[in-house]
Write a protein that holds these residues in place. Structure first.
Motif, mmCIF file in Angstrom:
data_model
loop_
_atom_site.group_PDB
_atom_site.id
_atom_site.type_symbol
_atom_site.label_atom_id
_atom_site.label_comp_id
_atom_site.label_asym_id
_atom_site.label_seq_id
_atom_site.Cartn_x
_atom_site.Cartn_y
_atom_site.Cartn_z
ATOM 1 N N ALA A 81 -9.659 -0.352 -6.503
ATOM 2 C CA ALA A 81 -9.534 0.409 -5.252
ATOM 3 C C ALA A 81 -9.304 -0.511 -4.053
ATOM 4 O O ALA A 81 -8.423 -0.260 -3.234
ATOM 5 C CB ALA A 81 -10.767 1.270 -5.027
ATOM 6 N N ALA A 82 -10.095 -1.558 -3.929
ATOM 7 C CA ALA A 82 -10.034 -2.394 -2.732
ATOM 8 C C ALA A 82 -8.819 -3.318 -2.704
ATOM 9 O O ALA A 82 -8.202 -3.502 -1.660
ATOM 10 C CB ALA A 82 -11.306 -3.219 -2.607
ATOM 11 N N LEU A 83 -8.479 -3.892 -3.831
ATOM 12 C CA LEU A 83 -7.386 -4.864 -3.857
ATOM 13 C C LEU A 83 -6.029 -4.257 -3.491
ATOM 14 O O LEU A 83 -5.328 -4.814 -2.638
ATOM 15 C CB LEU A 83 -7.338 -5.560 -5.215
ATOM 16 C CG LEU A 83 -6.396 -6.745 -5.323
ATOM 17 C CD1 LEU A 83 -6.818 -7.843 -4.352
ATOM 18 C CD2 LEU A 83 -6.374 -7.279 -6.727
ATOM 19 N N PRO A 84 -5.634 -3.112 -4.055
ATOM 20 C CA PRO A 84 -4.342 -2.540 -3.651
ATOM 21 C C PRO A 84 -4.303 -2.134 -2.177
ATOM 22 O O PRO A 84 -3.292 -2.330 -1.504
ATOM 23 C CB PRO A 84 -4.180 -1.313 -4.547
ATOM 24 C CG PRO A 84 -5.077 -1.529 -5.685
ATOM 25 C CD PRO A 84 -6.196 -2.368 -5.183
ATOM 26 N N ILE A 85 -5.407 -1.595 -1.680
ATOM 27 C CA ILE A 85 -5.451 -1.199 -0.270
ATOM 28 C C ILE A 85 -5.385 -2.431 0.625
ATOM 29 O O ILE A 85 -4.715 -2.423 1.666
ATOM 30 C CB ILE A 85 -6.702 -0.351 0.015
ATOM 31 C CG1 ILE A 85 -6.579 0.984 -0.721
ATOM 32 C CG2 ILE A 85 -6.881 -0.101 1.501
ATOM 33 C CD1 ILE A 85 -7.812 1.842 -0.662
ATOM 34 N N ALA A 86 -6.043 -3.516 0.225
ATOM 35 C CA ALA A 86 -6.000 -4.749 1.017
ATOM 36 C C ALA A 86 -4.588 -5.333 1.048
ATOM 37 O O ALA A 86 -4.158 -5.867 2.078
ATOM 38 C CB ALA A 86 -6.987 -5.764 0.464
ATOM 39 N N LEU A 87 -3.865 -5.223 -0.045
ATOM 40 C CA LEU A 87 -2.483 -5.722 -0.053
ATOM 41 C C LEU A 87 -1.588 -4.902 0.882
ATOM 42 O O LEU A 87 -0.748 -5.459 1.593
ATOM 43 C CB LEU A 87 -1.924 -5.718 -1.472
ATOM 44 C CG LEU A 87 -2.564 -6.708 -2.434
ATOM 45 C CD1 LEU A 87 -2.017 -6.521 -3.836
ATOM 46 C CD2 LEU A 87 -2.377 -8.125 -1.958
ATOM 47 N N VAL A 88 -1.780 -3.604 0.911
ATOM 48 C CA VAL A 88 -1.024 -2.757 1.840
ATOM 49 C C VAL A 88 -1.410 -3.087 3.282
ATOM 50 O O VAL A 88 -0.552 -3.147 4.159
ATOM 51 C CB VAL A 88 -1.260 -1.264 1.514
ATOM 52 C CG1 VAL A 88 -0.698 -0.372 2.600
ATOM 53 C CG2 VAL A 88 -0.652 -0.916 0.173
#
Length: 135
Positions: free
Chosen positions: A75-82
């Motif tokens: 959850a956190a990693l994809p949102i952080a990349l965006v």
């Protein structure tokens, strides 16, 4: 037919070091960003919304029983990349946002590393007992 039983087990103690690293690292990131630029913590509405989505997304994943490490990675990693991509396009510093999120994730992980959780035991069902053969 066997009944499902619940067994109490302790959460992995490996979550505590992860939570502490996230908490301390996140706090240092946003404190450093605040020292560099006085208005660094004044977030744009879009960046504030992305940060809220990242924190709430991980919190909802944790509330639904997803393990701490999996919630961080899925959850956190994809949102952080965006967020990183959006902040680069908007010309906004990503360090305060990342620092605040990491601090929140560390705060989530501290109690999760010590609270007991319920773990379902494997169920065994006999196919023969449920459906006897005609022979």
């Amino acid at each position: 037919m066997a009944l499902q039983t619940q067994k109490m087990t302790l959460r992995s103690s490996g979550n505590l070091p992860i939570a502490l690293v996230l908490l301390v690292g996140g706090a240092l990131l946003w404190l450093r960003a605040a020292q560099r630029t006085p208005g660094a913590l004044a977030l744009l509405p879009g960046v504030d919304g992305c940060m809220t989505a990242g924190i709430v997304g991980v919190l909802l994943a944790l509330l639904h029983g997803i393990p701490y490490r999996t919630a961080l990675l899925s959850a956190a990693l994809p949102i952080a990349l965006v967020q990183l991509l959006a902040s680069e396009l908007a010309g906004f510093s990503f360090l305060p946002v990342l620092g605040i999120e990491l601090t929140a994730f560390g705060l989530f992980g501290l109690p999760l590393s010590r609270l007991p959780r319920r773990r379902r035991a494997a169920t065994t069902r006999s196919l023969h007992a449920a459906h006897p053969s005609p022979s």
